[in-house]
Design a protein around this motif. Structure first.
Motif, mmCIF file in Angstrom:
data_model
loop_
_atom_site.group_PDB
_atom_site.id
_atom_site.type_symbol
_atom_site.label_atom_id
_atom_site.label_comp_id
_atom_site.label_asym_id
_atom_site.label_seq_id
_atom_site.Cartn_x
_atom_site.Cartn_y
_atom_site.Cartn_z
ATOM 1 N N LEU A 31 36.943 -27.645 23.362
ATOM 2 C CA LEU A 31 36.599 -26.508 24.123
ATOM 3 C C LEU A 31 35.719 -27.613 24.929
ATOM 4 C CD1 LEU A 31 33.494 -25.724 21.990
ATOM 5 C CD2 LEU A 31 34.824 -28.107 21.222
ATOM 6 N N THR A 34 28.388 -28.677 26.087
ATOM 7 C CA THR A 34 26.882 -29.981 26.367
ATOM 8 C C THR A 34 26.395 -30.198 25.665
ATOM 9 O OG1 THR A 34 26.121 -27.968 27.127
ATOM 10 C CG2 THR A 34 27.051 -29.030 29.585
ATOM 11 N N ALA A 35 26.417 -29.923 24.748
ATOM 12 C CA ALA A 35 25.797 -30.132 23.066
ATOM 13 C C ALA A 35 25.952 -31.243 22.827
ATOM 14 C CB ALA A 35 25.648 -28.914 22.335
ATOM 15 N N CYS A 49 27.467 -30.578 18.818
ATOM 16 C CA CYS A 49 27.175 -29.322 18.183
ATOM 17 C C CYS A 49 27.856 -28.672 18.449
ATOM 18 C CB CYS A 49 25.423 -28.822 18.807
ATOM 19 S SG CYS A 49 24.209 -29.667 18.516
ATOM 20 N N VAL A 50 29.009 -27.609 17.814
ATOM 21 C CA VAL A 50 30.081 -27.036 17.659
ATOM 22 C C VAL A 50 29.679 -25.642 16.938
ATOM 23 C CG1 VAL A 50 32.687 -26.888 17.863
ATOM 24 C CG2 VAL A 50 31.566 -28.758 18.297
ATOM 25 N N GLY A 55 37.921 -22.255 17.135
ATOM 26 C CA GLY A 55 38.514 -22.918 16.499
ATOM 27 C C GLY A 55 38.990 -24.224 16.954
ATOM 28 N N PHE A 82 38.943 -24.938 29.418
ATOM 29 C CA PHE A 82 38.822 -25.343 27.404
ATOM 30 C C PHE A 82 37.559 -24.795 27.153
ATOM 31 C CE2 PHE A 82 41.210 -28.324 25.336
ATOM 32 C CZ PHE A 82 41.966 -28.858 26.726
ATOM 33 N N SER A 83 37.110 -23.674 28.223
ATOM 34 C CA SER A 83 35.958 -23.220 27.641
ATOM 35 C C SER A 83 36.015 -21.279 27.577
ATOM 36 C CB SER A 83 34.973 -22.762 28.402
ATOM 37 O OG SER A 83 35.233 -22.234 29.768
ATOM 38 N N GLY A 84 37.405 -21.458 27.085
ATOM 39 C CA GLY A 84 38.015 -19.720 27.317
ATOM 40 C C GLY A 84 38.680 -19.182 28.424
ATOM 41 N N TYR A 151 26.505 -29.631 34.538
ATOM 42 C CA TYR A 151 26.935 -27.668 34.070
ATOM 43 C C TYR A 151 24.891 -27.507 34.152
ATOM 44 C CZ TYR A 151 27.895 -23.245 33.004
ATOM 45 O OH TYR A 151 27.703 -22.039 33.070
ATOM 46 N N TYR A 156 28.635 -25.062 37.768
ATOM 47 C CA TYR A 156 29.258 -26.466 37.806
ATOM 48 C C TYR A 156 29.005 -26.641 38.569
ATOM 49 C CZ TYR A 156 32.642 -24.998 34.116
ATOM 50 O OH TYR A 156 32.546 -24.943 32.760
HETATM 51 C C1 FMN Z 1 29.013 -25.593 30.233
HETATM 52 C C2 FMN Z 1 29.802 -24.798 28.819
HETATM 53 C C3 FMN Z 1 29.108 -25.812 28.246
HETATM 54 C C4 FMN Z 1 29.299 -24.837 26.500
HETATM 55 N N1 FMN Z 1 28.775 -26.319 25.345
HETATM 56 C C5 FMN Z 1 29.152 -25.547 24.445
HETATM 57 C C6 FMN Z 1 28.776 -26.796 23.447
HETATM 58 O O1 FMN Z 1 27.724 -27.011 23.488
HETATM 59 N N2 FMN Z 1 29.109 -26.453 21.864
HETATM 60 C C7 FMN Z 1 30.423 -24.883 21.414
HETATM 61 O O2 FMN Z 1 30.019 -24.716 20.275
HETATM 62 N N3 FMN Z 1 30.727 -23.815 22.718
HETATM 63 C C8 FMN Z 1 29.815 -24.381 24.174
HETATM 64 N N4 FMN Z 1 30.918 -23.689 24.827
HETATM 65 C C9 FMN Z 1 31.535 -22.860 24.974
HETATM 66 C C10 FMN Z 1 32.604 -23.230 24.708
HETATM 67 O O3 FMN Z 1 33.140 -23.451 25.389
HETATM 68 C C11 FMN Z 1 33.781 -21.773 24.332
HETATM 69 O O4 FMN Z 1 33.160 -20.896 23.539
HETATM 70 C C12 FMN Z 1 34.680 -22.190 23.900
HETATM 71 O O5 FMN Z 1 35.750 -21.082 24.688
HETATM 72 C C13 FMN Z 1 35.564 -22.669 22.370
HETATM 73 O O6 FMN Z 1 36.788 -22.422 21.787
HETATM 74 P P1 FMN Z 1 37.476 -21.213 21.064
HETATM 75 O O7 FMN Z 1 38.205 -20.241 22.137
HETATM 76 O O8 FMN Z 1 38.432 -22.046 20.088
HETATM 77 O O9 FMN Z 1 36.163 -21.418 20.681
HETATM 78 C C14 FMN Z 1 30.200 -24.232 26.452
HETATM 79 C C15 FMN Z 1 30.862 -23.230 27.444
HETATM 80 C C16 FMN Z 1 30.855 -23.634 28.637
HETATM 81 C C17 FMN Z 1 31.069 -23.263 29.678
#
Ligand code: FMN
Length: 162
Positions: A31, A34-35, A49-50, A55, A82-84, A151, A156
């Motif tokens: 995924l 930025t955390a 931080c997730v 998933g 990777f952000s979906g 970000y 971006y």
């Molecule tokens: C710029 C950006 C930063 C993100 N940072 C985080 C993060 O630090 N932790 C997190 O859990 N999700 C973060 N997300 C959200 C995940 O990338 C997003 O929910 C992703 O689809 C999660 O994977 P999953 O579909 O397997 O649940 C971020 C999204 C973006 C666009």
């Protein structure tokens, strides 16, 4: 303060965009995140931080390892994937043409990232919707050329050449 006000404040923190990845070929998760922060240099540790509903969360816990891949400005499409965005999930996210390798832990490591940190999972703290994963950095590599993907204010940014 409600969550939307909190988010309005936090989006002013410019962050390096990373992909956190875990698992073995066929059962990988990743995924955009930025955390991510350094924690200590002795021992060499980082934290990420997730969200628990991601998933990738279960893949990190099961494999006891993860990588942090710090993206270069030309890797925005990968960050979106990777952000979906586009709907890919799980292993599908790794099938977009990017090259993924492994180092010591076996977690997927992105070829072409600005830097990649290969981490074994040391500790996990659950808080509300998220888990804080603490990783010991056991391996890593970096490029000496190229600028970061950032970000900031919900978008971006490429800060360009110095
Ligand atoms: C710029 C950006 C930063 C993100 N940072 C985080 C993060 O630090 N932790 C997190 O859990 N999700 C973060 N997300 C959200 C995940 O990338 C997003 O929910 C992703 O689809 C999660 O994977 P999953 O579909 O397997 O649940 C971020 C999204 C973006 C666009």
């Amino acid at each position: 303060m409600d969550a939307s006000r909190y988010r309005a404040l936090m989006r002013h923190q410019a962050g390096a965009v990373t992909i956190i990845a875990a698992g073995r070929p066929g059962a990988r998760g990743g995924l955009t995140a930025t955390a991510f922060s350094s924690l200590s240099d002795n021992p060499p540790t980082v934290l990420v931080c997730v969200q628990r509903r991601s998933g990738t969360h279960g893949v990190i816990v099961a494999s006891r390892a993860f990588s942090v891949n710090i993206l270069a400005h030309e890797q925005q499409t990968l960050a979106e994937r990777f952000s979906g965005k586009g709907g890919a999930s799980g292993e599908q996210r790794f099938e977009g043409g990017a090259v993924w390798e492994t180092m010591q832990t076996g977690a997927p490591v992105l070829a072409g990232a600005l830097a990649s940190l290969d981490c074994e999972l040391l500790d996990e703290h659950e808080f509300a919707t998220h888990s804080i994963f603490i990783g010991r950095v056991v391996d890593g590599r970096f490029r000496t050329e190229g600028g970061p993907l950032l970000y900031f204010r919900n978008d971006y940014w490429d800060i360009g050449a110095r």
